[in-house]
Design an enzyme around this catalytic site. Sequence first.
Site, PDB file in Angstrom:
ATOM      1  CB  ILE A  84       1.236  -3.854  -6.547  1.00  0.00           C
ATOM      2  CG1 ILE A  84       0.337  -3.987  -7.790  1.00  0.00           C
ATOM      3  CG2 ILE A  84       2.495  -3.046  -6.828  1.00  0.00           C
ATOM      4  CD1 ILE A  84       0.952  -4.689  -8.956  1.00  0.00           C
ATOM      5  CE  LYS A  85       6.358  -8.821  -1.011  1.00  0.00           C
ATOM      6  NZ  LYS A  85       7.579  -9.640  -0.966  1.00  0.00           N
ATOM      7  CB  ILE A  86       3.183  -0.653  -1.835  1.00  0.00           C
ATOM      8  CG1 ILE A  86       2.498  -0.803  -3.211  1.00  0.00           C
ATOM      9  CG2 ILE A  86       3.499   0.802  -1.516  1.00  0.00           C
ATOM     10  CD1 ILE A  86       3.226  -0.175  -4.377  1.00  0.00           C
TER      11      ILE A  86
END
Length: 218
Positions: A84-86
């Site tokens: 997941i890109k945060i």
Amino acid sequence: MRIFLDTADIEQIKQGVKLGVISGVTTNPSLVSQAGVTDYESAIKEISTIIPDGPISAEVVVEGVGPMIEQARQIAKWAPNVVIKIPSTAEGLEVISALAKENIKVNCTLCFSVNQALLAALAGAAYISPFVGRLDDIGQDGMQLVEDILDVYDNYEEIDTQVIAASIRHPEHCVRAAMAGAHIATMPLKVIMQMIQHPLTDIGITRFLADFKSVSGK
Ligand code: E4P
């Protein structure tokens, strides 16, 4: 240094995988839009089957700690190899540390400073993505940031966050990323094709074939 493809274009991913050098994919909302992808979930699921062993980064597209955590949990269910890109923000740090406790891997994105990278590592990000090209765009040396993050991470053996040199625009970026010891560089297929190109290779092939034909008659 491992190479990831920086695209949401399925055809380009299939083409790139044939080269045998791709071990992951990164996407972002702009790349999704450029590729004309209308169903992000289906696209990520398909990419995850094309590269089943490699991390496939998909980005949260909501704001606020609660909504980001909730969306990240949903995205994490799309495929076992999804990351997941945060974004590198205060809210992002809260999200990263919450997800790390649930063993959900995060690629901390939109990183433009060593301090952001240090904090992301402390929060438990599996990957940090310094955006090289976008720093170059504003007159800074983007690759220096990659080198500095690697130096800082090297000072602390407890940090195991991997550095993804992102926003790669040309082959020279790849050379510098590899020389710096970046764990990964993510780039468009176009840059990978430029990496393999050399005019002397083309001239050499033409000459070898012509010389062989002149003696063999074939
Ligand atoms: C990858 O994770 C990044 O989203 C991407 O490399 C950004 O590239 P750009 O600066 O060319 O948009």
